[in-house]
Motif scaffolding. Structure first.
Motif, PDB file in Angstrom:
ATOM      1  N   VAL A 557       0.856  -1.179   0.000  1.00  0.00           N
ATOM      2  CA  VAL A 557       0.000   0.000   0.000  1.00  0.00           C
ATOM      3  C   VAL A 557       0.895   1.234   0.000  1.00  0.00           C
ATOM      4  N   SER A 558       0.336   2.366  -0.406  1.00  0.00           N
ATOM      5  CA  SER A 558       1.116   3.598  -0.449  1.00  0.00           C
ATOM      6  C   SER A 558       0.928   4.387   0.835  1.00  0.00           C
ATOM      7  N   ALA A 559       1.976   5.083   1.222  1.00  0.00           N
ATOM      8  CA  ALA A 559       1.933   5.970   2.382  1.00  0.00           C
ATOM      9  C   ALA A 559       2.137   7.397   1.910  1.00  0.00           C
ATOM     10  N   MET A 560       1.423   8.330   2.496  1.00  0.00           N
ATOM     11  CA  MET A 560       1.556   9.740   2.161  1.00  0.00           C
ATOM     12  C   MET A 560       1.962  10.495   3.415  1.00  0.00           C
ATOM     13  N   LEU A 561       3.070  11.228   3.334  1.00  0.00           N
ATOM     14  CA  LEU A 561       3.594  11.987   4.464  1.00  0.00           C
ATOM     15  C   LEU A 561       3.860  13.420   4.028  1.00  0.00           C
ATOM     16  N   LEU A 562       3.715  14.349   4.967  1.00  0.00           N
ATOM     17  CA  LEU A 562       3.928  15.768   4.699  1.00  0.00           C
ATOM     18  C   LEU A 562       4.831  16.376   5.754  1.00  0.00           C
ATOM     19  N   SER A 563       5.472  17.483   5.394  1.00  0.00           N
ATOM     20  CA  SER A 563       6.176  18.315   6.362  1.00  0.00           C
ATOM     21  C   SER A 563       5.970  19.770   5.970  1.00  0.00           C
ATOM     22  N   SER A 564       6.263  20.695   6.881  1.00  0.00           N
ATOM     23  CA  SER A 564       6.098  22.109   6.578  1.00  0.00           C
ATOM     24  C   SER A 564       7.062  22.933   7.409  1.00  0.00           C
ATOM     25  N   GLY A 565       7.548  24.008   6.780  1.00  0.00           N
ATOM     26  CA  GLY A 565       8.419  24.927   7.488  1.00  0.00           C
ATOM     27  C   GLY A 565       7.690  26.134   8.026  1.00  0.00           C
ATOM     28  N   HIS A 566       6.367  26.200   7.819  1.00  0.00           N
ATOM     29  CA  HIS A 566       5.562  27.321   8.292  1.00  0.00           C
ATOM     30  C   HIS A 566       4.838  26.929   9.575  1.00  0.00           C
ATOM     31  N   ALA A 567       4.943  27.769  10.595  1.00  0.00           N
ATOM     32  CA  ALA A 567       4.363  27.438  11.904  1.00  0.00           C
ATOM     33  C   ALA A 567       2.867  27.165  11.807  1.00  0.00           C
ATOM     34  N   GLU A 568       2.140  27.989  11.063  1.00  0.00           N
ATOM     35  CA  GLU A 568       0.684  27.803  10.965  1.00  0.00           C
ATOM     36  C   GLU A 568       0.348  26.508  10.256  1.00  0.00           C
ATOM     37  N   ARG A 569       1.104  26.203   9.205  1.00  0.00           N
ATOM     38  CA  ARG A 569       0.847  24.964   8.470  1.00  0.00           C
ATOM     39  C   ARG A 569       1.247  23.738   9.300  1.00  0.00           C
ATOM     40  N   ARG A 570       2.280  23.873  10.124  1.00  0.00           N
ATOM     41  CA  ARG A 570       2.653  22.746  10.990  1.00  0.00           C
ATOM     42  C   ARG A 570       1.533  22.430  11.967  1.00  0.00           C
ATOM     43  N   ALA A 571       0.852  23.444  12.425  1.00  0.00           N
ATOM     44  CA  ALA A 571      -0.290  23.211  13.318  1.00  0.00           C
ATOM     45  C   ALA A 571      -1.398  22.476  12.580  1.00  0.00           C
ATOM     46  N   ASP A 572      -1.659  22.873  11.323  1.00  0.00           N
ATOM     47  CA  ASP A 572      -2.651  22.153  10.512  1.00  0.00           C
ATOM     48  C   ASP A 572      -2.236  20.694  10.334  1.00  0.00           C
ATOM     49  N   LEU A 573      -0.954  20.500  10.091  1.00  0.00           N
ATOM     50  CA  LEU A 573      -0.451  19.146   9.836  1.00  0.00           C
ATOM     51  C   LEU A 573      -0.629  18.247  11.047  1.00  0.00           C
ATOM     52  N   LEU A 574      -0.421  18.773  12.237  1.00  0.00           N
ATOM     53  CA  LEU A 574      -0.631  17.979  13.445  1.00  0.00           C
ATOM     54  C   LEU A 574      -2.082  17.540  13.568  1.00  0.00           C
ATOM     55  N   VAL A 575      -3.015  18.413  13.189  1.00  0.00           N
ATOM     56  CA  VAL A 575      -4.436  18.057  13.218  1.00  0.00           C
ATOM     57  C   VAL A 575      -4.719  16.952  12.206  1.00  0.00           C
ATOM     58  N   TRP A 576      -4.156  17.080  10.998  1.00  0.00           N
ATOM     59  CA  TRP A 576      -4.383  16.065   9.956  1.00  0.00           C
ATOM     60  C   TRP A 576      -3.809  14.721  10.379  1.00  0.00           C
ATOM     61  N   GLN A 577      -2.605  14.747  11.005  1.00  0.00           N
ATOM     62  CA  GLN A 577      -2.006  13.495  11.455  1.00  0.00           C
ATOM     63  C   GLN A 577      -2.873  12.848  12.526  1.00  0.00           C
ATOM     64  N   GLN A 578      -3.407  13.640  13.426  1.00  0.00           N
ATOM     65  CA  GLN A 578      -4.231  13.088  14.495  1.00  0.00           C
ATOM     66  C   GLN A 578      -5.479  12.429  13.931  1.00  0.00           C
ATOM     67  N   ARG A 579      -6.096  13.054  12.911  1.00  0.00           N
ATOM     68  CA  ARG A 579      -7.262  12.432  12.261  1.00  0.00           C
ATOM     69  C   ARG A 579      -6.876  11.076  11.680  1.00  0.00           C
ATOM     70  N   PHE A 580      -5.719  11.036  11.028  1.00  0.00           N
ATOM     71  CA  PHE A 580      -5.255   9.786  10.426  1.00  0.00           C
ATOM     72  C   PHE A 580      -5.051   8.703  11.489  1.00  0.00           C
ATOM     73  N   LEU A 581      -4.399   9.064  12.600  1.00  0.00           N
ATOM     74  CA  LEU A 581      -4.119   8.083  13.648  1.00  0.00           C
ATOM     75  C   LEU A 581      -5.393   7.603  14.326  1.00  0.00           C
ATOM     76  N   GLU A 582      -6.408   8.462  14.422  1.00  0.00           N
ATOM     77  CA  GLU A 582      -7.688   8.045  15.000  1.00  0.00           C
ATOM     78  C   GLU A 582      -8.391   7.035  14.103  1.00  0.00           C
ATOM     79  N   ASP A 583      -8.215   7.191  12.786  1.00  0.00           N
ATOM     80  CA  ASP A 583      -8.859   6.273  11.830  1.00  0.00           C
ATOM     81  C   ASP A 583      -8.072   4.980  11.643  1.00  0.00           C
ATOM     82  N   LEU A 584      -6.777   5.002  11.939  1.00  0.00           N
ATOM     83  CA  LEU A 584      -5.889   3.883  11.610  1.00  0.00           C
ATOM     84  C   LEU A 584      -6.333   2.544  12.220  1.00  0.00           C
ATOM     85  N   PRO A 585      -6.739   2.463  13.491  1.00  0.00           N
ATOM     86  CA  PRO A 585      -7.153   1.163  14.030  1.00  0.00           C
ATOM     87  C   PRO A 585      -8.307   0.517  13.254  1.00  0.00           C
TER      88      PRO A 585
END
Length: 703
Positions: A557-585
């Motif tokens: 399967v494919s994995a999609m990962l992101l990073s960001s150098g912008h503080a505001e976008r990093r905050a968005d990314l943490l929210v997106w990662q948390q959604r992913f981890l909640e769905d993962l189980p």
């Protein structure tokens, strides 16, 4: 000298040529009237006097031969199809390429541009460097016949070679290297087990014919008490037409659907998937076009059969032969104490003086090799950006970069060369030691999408070419704001094979991240594996999505990962990662039940540490220290472990696999036993209790 005299000389010497006809579309077609239509095939969206197919149907004709193969570039110069069409030209024949005149190339709206931009109206943004380079090479190439509407004939030569009269020996072989290959295959079939043979060759060397000749002799010589069952596989049964034809000729047999049966002997085709799933018994397995078969399938087949032949095209459009050598061949060398490699050198389908093959190799870099890096300290590594405009004027640099990309990915195609030169918004970051390129990072811009387009993607009404990150985040990850951002997608990252595991990949990514000011996010999508996932997580990328079905090429399967150098976008990314981890189980217990356990453990460990509920803690302690019902406590165990997921990475492989397979992926006790993780249900329950007790001690030690 006339054109007809030159054609006659070609037939005499067995050489082939490329004939470039450049000018207005109708004028180009008129020049073909001098050719007999019954000996020609054309690939065009226009109707020609001879048999005419769409350009994308070239590969459907592989295995066939024609004296004249016409490729209508006015219908679009699809690089993969044009390169493949050269393989259809028989000895003494012509590959005829129709193109606009040189002065028109700079403004030619090639229909093939539609594959490189998301929207039709963006085709005008494509560069014209690929065709400019190709035309420049063709106009300077010896052995290329050129007829231009304005300039007339140029380069029309008279082949002077000896008569080309190939003749078969007593085995049916046409060259000494083909005979050596046949003898090696027969020896492998009759010799010691676990000594596989790799047969490599450029196209036209008789590799597939050698497989068929050897199979035919093995089948014909079989007798009572010495049964010979030969299985063969390839990307498709059609790819084995040459093998089957030569086996039929040797045995005087007749191919029936998927097999050729003789007394005490059988030759049968099965797809790689069926061979892996069914594992029918056989004395020999023949694998043709091995470079075009996913590596994980080749390795699985090597475990199923003790006598194998891997045959692969070394340089070509079917797959990366160099990638096969670097990945699969190295793995086979580690697995087997004795591995034989046989190379076919001399061409058999055309003369050794052929001019078409080396020209096609030069045009599409099919035989590009990578130079060894200098013995220089890694402290002298430098990074710089390079543009398409620079590459088209610097052929040695282009060859270095493309060569590394071919080595890095087994699916690299000729179209990738055009994408490097013509795709707008593409950037290449180079890592160099002196003048040698030791690392390449291919970056492409994706997004932002218009509000209307993003809504259509969100609703599942549109799929947009070249916009993988925003499109997948919208339609699969359910991130409705994903379309408004600009992404720098890392398409490929390649490090020279002799420089790998030296930290250069990390340094290349660091150099990118330090300069990534034009994008909201950097992103990557790849076939997930434990080592690759570890690399990207270590580089600071965060998981936001997993595919739910295996890729046909990689089997993962494919994995999609992101990073960001912008503080505001990093905050968005943490929210997106948390959604992913909640769905993962949920996905782990359904579509991802076969996902590698270490990959799942690494992903779960990305969650922020939390404090599990007191109830969940009491139940886990009870399971670990008493006979409290294990299965009824699984939800509590899962929640508690997810809160301490980093501890999963501290377990040994067996314990990690058992816990993840049972707790997250929902494997039945019988499946765990079949996988060799437990000896039975009762023993498995005891093992899990012991693992949980061990985890509790780790928690106490970290307090």
């Amino acid at each position: 000298m006339t054109f007809q005299q030159a054609l006659s000389a070609l037939s005499h010497t067995g050489e082939r040529r490329l004939w470039l006809v450049s000018g207005d579309p109708e004028w180009c077609l008129a020049q073909l009237m001098m050719l007999p239509s019954e000996e020609a095939i054309a690939f065009s969206h226009r109707s020609l006097a001879c048999q005419t197919l769409r350009p994308t149907q070239v590969t459907h004709q592989l295995g066939q031969e024609y004296r004249y193969v016409i490729f209508d570039g006015h219908s679009g110069v699809h690089p993969d199809m044009l390169a493949a069409s050269a393989g259809l030209v028989k000895a003494g024949g012509l590959l005829i390429l129709l193109l606009p005149a040189q002065e028109q190339i700079a403004t030619f709206d090639d229909p093939d541009y539609c594959r490189y931009v998301p929207e039709v109206h963006q085709q005008g943004e494509c560069h014209r460097f690929f065709l400019q380079r190709m035309l420049r090479l063709l106009r300077s190439a010896t052995g290329c016949w050129r007829l231009d509407q304005s300039e007339g004939w140029d380069g029309l030569d008279l082949p002077q070679g000896s008569p080309w009269q190939p003749s078969a020996d007593d085995l049916g072989c046409l060259t000494s290297s083909q005979r050596q290959a046949v003898e090696s295959i027969v020896h492998c079939a009759r010799g010691h087990r676990h000594r596989p043979l790799i047969v490599t060759a450029d196209r036209g060397r008789g590799k597939s014919a050698a497989l068929g000749i050897a199979a035919g002799h093995l089948l014909r010589q079989a007798h009572a008490g010495a049964r010979m069952r030969i299985l063969m596989t390839a990307p498709s049964q059609a790819a084995l037409a040459t093998v089957i034809r030569h086996a039929e000729a040797i045995t005087q047999g007749k191919w029936q659907q998927d097999h050729l049966a003789l007394p005490h002997a059988e030759l049968r085709f099965l797809s790689p998937e069926r061979l892996i799933n069914e594992s029918p018994e056989a004395e020999l397995l023949l694998i043709d076009e091995a470079a075009a078969i996913p590596g994980h399938q080749l390795l699985a087949l090597s475990e199923c059969y003790s006598r194998l032949i891997f045959a692969t095209t070394r340089h070509g459009y079917e797959g990366s032969g160099q990638g096969f050598a670097l990945r699969i061949q190295r793995r086979l060398e580690q697995r087997y104490a004795q591995l034989t490699i046989c190379q076919l050198q001399e061409p058999i389908r055309w003369s050794v003086a052929d001019r078409l093959e080396p020209l096609i190799h030069r045009l599409f870099l099919l035989n590009v090799d990578v130079a060894s890096p200098p013995a220089t300290p890694w402290s002298e590594v430098h990074h710089r950006w390079v543009t398409s405009a620079e590459l088209v004027e610097n052929e040695p640099l282009l060859r270095q970069i493309y060569g590394l990309l071919v080595l890095a990915h087994y699916q690299t195609s000729v179209s990738d060369l055009r994408a490097m030169l013509d795709t707008p918004h593409l950037q290449l970051l180079l890592q160099t030691i002196g003048e040698t390129v030791v690392g390449v990072l291919w970056l492409n811009q994706e997004g932002p999408l218009s509000a209307a387009l993003a809504t259509q993607v969100w609703h599942g009404e549109r799929r947009v070419r070249g916009q993988l990150l925003p499109q997948s985040l919208l339609s699969h990850a359910g991130i409705d704001e994903a379309g408004q951002y600009c992404y720098g997608r890392i398409m490929r990252i390649a490090i020279h094979p002799q420089c790998q595991r030296q930290g250069l990949g990390t340094r290349l990514l660091t150099a990118l991240q330090q300069q990534a000011t034009n994008w909201d996010f950097l992103g990557v999508s790849f076939a997930v594996s434990a080592s690759l996932l570890r690399f990207w997580l270590h580089a600071g990328f965060r998981p936001v999505r997993l595919g739910l079905s295996a890729d046909a090429a990689s089997g993962e399967v494919s994995a999609m990962l992101l990073s960001s150098g912008h503080a505001e976008r990093r905050a968005d990314l943490l929210v997106w990662q948390q959604r992913f981890l909640e769905d993962l189980p949920t996905f782990a217990s359904r579509q991802l039940r076969q996902l590698d356990c270490n990959c799942l453990a690494q992903l779960l460990a990305q969650g922020a540490p939390t404090e599990p509920s007191a109830t969940d803690h009491r139940r886990l302690v009870a399971v670990a220290t008493t006979h409290h019902a294990l299965d009824h406590a699984l939800p509590s165990i899962q929640r508690w472990l997810q809160a301490h997921a980093a501890l999963l990475l501290q377990l040994d492989t067996q314990a990690q696999q058992l816990l993840i397979r049972r707790v997250w992926q929902g494997w039945e006790w019988s499946a765990l036993q079949q996988a060799g993780l437990i000896t039975g249900q009762k023993a498995g329950q005891t093992q899990i209790r012991q693992i949980l007790a061990h985890i509790l001690t780790l928690v106490q030690a970290n307090l």
